[in-house]
Design a protein around this motif. Structure first.
Motif, mmCIF file in Angstrom:
data_model
loop_
_atom_site.group_PDB
_atom_site.id
_atom_site.type_symbol
_atom_site.label_atom_id
_atom_site.label_comp_id
_atom_site.label_asym_id
_atom_site.label_seq_id
_atom_site.Cartn_x
_atom_site.Cartn_y
_atom_site.Cartn_z
ATOM 1 N N PRO A 108 0.821 -1.221 0.000
ATOM 2 C CA PRO A 108 0.000 0.000 0.000
ATOM 3 C C PRO A 108 0.853 1.269 0.000
ATOM 4 C CG PRO A 108 -0.678 -1.534 1.725
ATOM 5 C CD PRO A 108 0.653 -2.002 1.215
ATOM 6 N N ILE A 162 0.255 5.307 1.279
ATOM 7 C CA ILE A 162 -0.632 6.234 1.982
ATOM 8 C C ILE A 162 -0.505 7.608 1.343
ATOM 9 C CG2 ILE A 162 -1.170 7.322 4.183
ATOM 10 C CD1 ILE A 162 -0.086 4.861 5.575
ATOM 11 N N CYS A 188 -5.280 4.712 2.001
ATOM 12 C CA CYS A 188 -4.365 3.584 1.800
ATOM 13 C C CYS A 188 -4.692 2.955 0.449
ATOM 14 C CB CYS A 188 -4.521 2.571 2.928
ATOM 15 S SG CYS A 188 -3.467 1.111 2.746
ATOM 16 N N SER A 247 -4.049 0.241 -2.446
ATOM 17 C CA SER A 247 -3.464 -1.059 -2.759
ATOM 18 C C SER A 247 -4.351 -1.742 -3.788
ATOM 19 C CB SER A 247 -3.332 -1.912 -1.493
ATOM 20 O OG SER A 247 -2.786 -3.186 -1.800
ATOM 21 N N TYR A 279 -8.512 -3.380 5.184
ATOM 22 C CA TYR A 279 -7.313 -2.620 5.543
ATOM 23 C C TYR A 279 -7.122 -2.602 7.051
ATOM 24 C CZ TYR A 279 -7.740 -1.019 0.738
ATOM 25 O OH TYR A 279 -7.847 -0.968 -0.640
ATOM 26 N N TRP A 297 -4.980 -0.108 9.870
ATOM 27 C CA TRP A 297 -4.251 1.143 10.092
ATOM 28 C C TRP A 297 -3.466 1.038 11.397
ATOM 29 C CZ3 TRP A 297 -3.788 5.147 6.756
ATOM 30 C CH2 TRP A 297 -4.659 5.185 5.667
ATOM 31 N N GLU A 327 -10.600 1.868 3.636
ATOM 32 C CA GLU A 327 -9.471 2.354 2.827
ATOM 33 C C GLU A 327 -9.006 3.722 3.284
ATOM 34 O OE1 GLU A 327 -8.397 2.918 -1.955
ATOM 35 O OE2 GLU A 327 -10.471 2.637 -1.282
ATOM 36 N N THR A 366 1.104 3.923 9.318
ATOM 37 C CA THR A 366 1.313 2.892 8.302
ATOM 38 C C THR A 366 0.012 2.131 8.109
ATOM 39 O OG1 THR A 366 2.081 1.336 9.983
ATOM 40 C CG2 THR A 366 3.778 2.610 8.803
ATOM 41 N N SER A 367 -0.043 1.282 7.056
ATOM 42 C CA SER A 367 -1.243 0.492 6.788
ATOM 43 C C SER A 367 -0.867 -0.762 6.019
ATOM 44 C CB SER A 367 -2.264 1.300 5.987
ATOM 45 O OG SER A 367 -1.761 1.576 4.684
ATOM 46 N N SER A 422 2.988 -0.591 4.432
ATOM 47 C CA SER A 422 3.315 0.613 3.663
ATOM 48 C C SER A 422 4.471 1.363 4.303
ATOM 49 C CB SER A 422 2.095 1.531 3.573
ATOM 50 O OG SER A 422 1.808 2.071 4.866
#
Length: 723
Positions: free
Chosen positions: A210, A212, A228, A230, A247, A249, A262, A278-279, A291
């Motif tokens: 992913p 961000i 995010c 992807s 997702y 987080w 998302e 981050t995710s 990510s």
């Protein structure tokens, strides 16, 4: 089983498809194309049809169609799709159900695919097809066996059905990759690759890493939305586009509870500048890589600017400084978060430009005379704050030196060309300019002002030197500029150098004359371009040595004198041009008789001894006569002294005067001979070879049109004149 109307219905099984034909002859077939199912039916001369679709359990209302075809898109979303078709004026439903057979696996696994064929051909072969980005045959089956593209075995596929003529088609695919995904079906014709009744192989893979996105620079006390992004990397692509990802987080590596969408919406405060977000994305049980972290920067400020240390200003609120001195460092701070973009700018006669700074610190600056102001500037978006101080600069500019209008450090000029030197020094107060030359700094000119000009109309070799312009002003370091001037000179004889034109020598196998010829030339000539010509061809080795200045050199040569034929005039030339001439004369050579036999040597020695004895006796005799003669003369002089005193005195005076004139005449003759020789050397380049001077046996002979100069008579003794 579906109940059909009696009498007028025929049940047909073909290639795994169910088709119903009623009395109006409506026949329905299916095809699978790029994730879509296409229903097609045929009948005679109907302008429209009524259809109804059922996707899994969801039934659509009846819809009138003008064409005998209907496409159901994204068929992988369903397990089965049913269609009912009616012709105009008929209440009979023509039905067809398409079962969407999906097999799911992962990269690297092995999977078995199977379907039931309507029949196995008694003759010919049954082909298995794979359709994704291209349509290809993966193997062919006959009643006698299977062929994998002409080979009996395959590392990728294995046909499992036995006997080979069975309608139950089953095979294995090993080491699954994303390229193996797609639609599999079989038949005797190529059209069977798209016909209904096949199997769709779906290969799962973890989603892409992913990324961000969002506006990370946001004003404090406001909302921000992070996204995010992807994608599913499973295959085929007409499956992956239908996948919905979930997702996760994380903030500072800690999962945020309840956030599976998302997007993530946050309320930003000043403390958010310390957070890292981050995710990850998930498809089924496959999770993507995490990510890259992002950080939110709450924006605020700038507020008051502070310069440290505070500059000391004069009564005009300016900082007094001399050019060449340094100021700084000065630190500029502002209350900003994230930190404002703090820069320093300097104002000169050309306007503002960036000053040398780092992280809000004005580094040490060498002050130039056109600097007027230093300013600290803090920027954040469209918000700016400024603070600065002015300069009062005293200066002395660098010296600029021009030679014939060019600013260079080295130049070569042709001889007799004009040489114009210009010096420029700007300063406050007005500077003094001096032009000097050489290592001894001989001063050529001095002037108060910004310009000094010095001109030589015809440059000579002697003008070759280093020239220095210097600007001075009280309280400032001197500024110098140097230029090296080299005047190009043709190769010629150096009259001012030390030179010997006449040599006396003996002859012999190992006898040589060392000749040193001073010349003027720039650039230095090559020794190979010099040549000596004499009475006989001689191999002469010459070398060049440089003097104390670049344009003066000495040609050193060693001329052999093997026998009497080597005596005479020699001419030194450079590239066929005469430089100078010398003369080599013969001296008595006692070694010439060394080849005589031993008896001759003894006789010669005896004669020499006898002659020597006789000479000694004669010398004693003459000595006695001379003593007697002198004694007798003195006696006579005493007797006649009173009578002839005055007369004798006058006669002695006249004789002494005559003796002085004779001596002076001899010296004058010698000086005239030397002057003629020097004059001859000066003009020798224009004299024909046949008119050179030949010096032999102590006489000077001018060949051709010149007059022979004999030896002068010896001086008459004073006593004889007196007698």
């Amino acid at each position: 089983m579906v109940k059909l109307p009696p009498l007028k219905v025929l049940f047909i099984i073909k290639c795994g498809l169910l088709s119903f034909v009623h009395s109006q002859h409506v026949q329905i077939s299916t095809r699978f194309m790029s994730g879509n199912v296409i229903f097609t039916w045929t009948s005679s001369n109907y302008s429209s049809y009524d259809i109804s679709l059922t996707r899994d359990t969801a039934a659509d209302a009846w819809t009138r169609m003008r064409y005998a075809q209907y496409t159901v898109r994204d068929a992988l979303l369903y397990d089965n799709i049913a269609i009912k078709v009616r012709t105009p004026g008929s209440a009979t439903d023509n039905r067809m159900t398409y079962n969407v057979f999906k097999i799911k696996t992962k990269v690297g696994h092995t999977v078995n695919l199977s379907w039931t064929a309507a029949y196995f051909p008694s003759a010919g072969q049954y082909n298995a097809y794979h359709t994704y980005r291209e349509n290809r045959t993966i193997f062919s089956v006959r009643s006698s066996g299977v062929s994998y593209g002409g080979y009996d075995q395959s590392t990728k596929y294995t046909y499992l059905t036995r006997p080979f003529a069975s309608i139950n088609i089953m095979f294995a695919i090993r080491d699954i990759t994303l390229d193996d995904a797609g639609y599999y079906n079989g038949g005797t014709l190529a059209e069977a690759a798209w016909s209904g009744g096949g199997v769709i192989l779906i290969v799962h893979n973890k989603p892409s890493k992913p990324k961000i996105t969002g506006d990370f620079n946001v004003e404090a006390n406001s909302y921000i939305t992070l996204t995010c992004s992807s994608q599913s990397t499973s295959a085929p692509d007409y499956y992956s586009k239908l996948v919905t990802l979930s997702y996760t987080w994380l903030v500072n590596d800690t999962r945020i509870s309840g956030e599976t969408r998302e997007t993530l919406r946050l309320y930003v405060t000043r403390n958010f500048k310390y957070n890292r977000y981050t995710s990850t994305a998930r498809e089924k049980d496959l999770e993507s890589d995490r990510s890259d972290p992002v950080q939110i920067n709450p924006l605020y400020g700038p507020d008051i600017l502070i310069i440290t240390p505070q500059p000391t200003l004069n009564i005009n609120d300016k900082l007094t400084v001399r050019e060449g001195e340094t100021i700084g460092p000065f630190v500029c701070t502002a209350d900003c978060n994230p930190p404002c973009n703090i820069t320093w700018r300097v104002k000169t006669s050309d306007g503002f430009s960036d000053a040398r700074s780092e992280m809000g610190t004005l580094m040490q600056q060498v002050v130039q005379r056109d600097m007027r102001l230093f300013r600290c500037q803090a920027n954040r978006g469209n918000k700016t704050s400024k603070q600065g101080f002015e300069l009062d600069v005293q200066y002395l500019d660098d010296t600029l030196l021009y030679i014939n209008g060019e600013m260079i450090s080295n130049i070569e000029l042709n001889e007799n060309a004009q040489m114009r030197i210009s010096c420029h020094v700007d300063g406050n107060p007005t500077p003094t300019i001096r032009l000097r030359r050489g290592q001894g700094y001989t001063e050529l000119e001095q002037r108060q002002g910004t310009w000094l000009n010095y001109t030589i109309d015809m440059a000579q070799c002697t003008d070759t030197d280093t020239y220095r312009c210097r600007g001075t002003s009280t309280g400032f370091s001197n500024t110098d500029k140097v230029i090296n001037i080299n005047v190009l000179c043709n190769t010629r004889f150096d009259k001012a150098g030390s030179f010997k034109s006449t040599y006396g020598s003996k002859s012999g196998t190992d006898t040589t004359i060392h000749v040193a010829v001073p010349i003027i030339a720039y650039p230095p000539p090559q020794s190979s371009d010099f040549k000596w010509d004499g009475p006989v061809p001689v191999p002469v080795t010459s070398t060049i040595s440089s003097g104390d200045v670049s344009y003066k050199h000495v040609i050193e040569s060693f001329i052999p004198v093997k026998d009497h034929t080597y005596f005479g005039n020699y001419t030194l030339s450079y590239k066929e041009q005469t430089v100078t001439r010398i003369t080599i004369n013969a001296e008595d050579n006692l070694l010439e008789n060394s080849s005589m036999d031993s008896s001759g040597e003894v006789a010669s020695r005896s004669c020499f001894i006898a002659i020597s004895l006789v000479s000694i006796l004669l010398g004693l005799t003459w000595f006695m006569v001379a003593v007697f003669f002198v004694y007798n003369r003195r006696c006579r002089n005493v007797n006649q002294n009173s009578k002839h005193g005055e007369e004798s005195t006058q006669l002695q005076t006249q004789n002494m005067t005559q003796h002085y004139d004779d001596v002076q005449g001899t010296v004058v003759d010698q000086l005239e001979a030397q002057n003629m020789t020097q004059h001859y050397d000066d003009v020798q380049g224009r004299v024909d070879e046949g008119n050179y001077t030949d010096l032999k046996e102590g006489r000077t002979v001018a060949e051709g049109d010149y007059t022979e100069l004999g030896q002068c008579d010896p001086e008459t003794p004073y006593e004889k004149l007196k007698e």
